[in-house]
Enzyme design. Sequence first.
Site, PDB file in Angstrom:
ATOM      1  N   HIS A 102       0.853  -1.190   0.000  1.00 36.01           N
ATOM      2  CA  HIS A 102       0.000   0.000   0.000  1.00 36.01           C
ATOM      3  C   HIS A 102       0.888   1.239   0.000  1.00 36.01           C
ATOM      4  CE1 HIS A 102      -2.604  -3.156   1.534  1.00 36.01           C
ATOM      5  NE2 HIS A 102      -3.655  -2.391   1.370  1.00 36.01           N
ATOM      6  N   ASN A 103       0.474   2.238  -0.756  1.00 35.74           N
ATOM      7  CA  ASN A 103       1.262   3.467  -0.832  1.00 35.74           C
ATOM      8  C   ASN A 103       0.318   4.622  -1.161  1.00 35.74           C
ATOM      9  OD1 ASN A 103       3.359   5.282  -0.966  1.00 35.74           O
ATOM     10  ND2 ASN A 103       4.208   4.503  -2.897  1.00 35.74           N
TER      11      ASN A 103
END
Length: 351
Positions: A102-103
């Site tokens: 996730h970013n």
Amino acid sequence: MTATAPTPPSVTPREQLLNRIQKDIPIVQRPYRVLAEEVGLTEAEALDILREVKEEGVLRQVSAIFDTRTLGYKSSLVAAVYDEEQLDAGAEVVNRHPGVSHNYKRNHDFNLWYTIAVPPESDLEAHVQKLHEQSGARVTRLMPTLHLFKIGVEFDMSGKEDWNAKARPQYTNADRNVGYEVTDLDRAFVLEFQKDLPVTEEPYADACTALGLSIDELAAHAQKMKEAGALRRVSAVFRHQKAGFTFNAMGVWAVPQEDVAEVGRQMAEFKAVSHCYLRPTYPEWPYTIFTMVHGRSKEEAFGKIAAIEQEVAQGTPHAILYSTKEYKKIRLEFYKPEFYEWARENLSTEA
């Protein structure tokens, strides 16, 4: 701002099914028949609904959710500061790491937030330091989980649940087993069950064949991994946006250390909270407890945070960080060869 949503009429069998499959899907020969009977549907009706929501893109996949720490993986949330003109390029560098799942860009001086996991033999800090250097970050802070109060994303697909509704957390720090010895069968199980399981009458048939186990033997091994904390559950995962949950809010709270155990426990009991963690503080970051909520609107997400504040955190300094751009969002896959290729190319210590 009101802290509770209005309570509309009763939940339909379809809504009950979509809520139910996020909790757990039993490992039996025909699990959807079991779930259908629970909510007053036939197996065929339940499968039709699930195939429809999958075709629409709402249902991302059905698979197992494993605990990274019990499997020996090291993981952390990472917060970083970038100059605005460098942010997109920096995020692209971070995204190339196979352990980053996730970013996001968030509305804070710490404007990039990502999660990373590395296998047992790897040096997590070395990986993060290399990403710091390669991506042009000005500041990078590791935000590992010091205590897990709750993890478990379950969206209220009916829209009829009060924002301050409570439930006992399904998965907490007590369910983890850090000393667990991962077996060859465990690894094979993980490789099969991190795949997207088919929405069919017998979704575990392929896994049984691949592992050479009967459905009863498969269920027994899954139970063993659950008791060890390595396997949380088999369940459905929805795409937030497609499911209508277009807004997320990360409430961060500067709860004094002497109060974190009790306050964290109370915050985790809010059904709206999908993640609740104790994390480290830094001179520029005073917040100890993190709570994540999702909403169909900014008003709903902020309303859920307000409900927490009203009931358990009045007067506690806090901030609300929300995603303004999604750079990457995938399921973490274990034992991927791409990870080791990245390590060989970028870290001489793991070559």
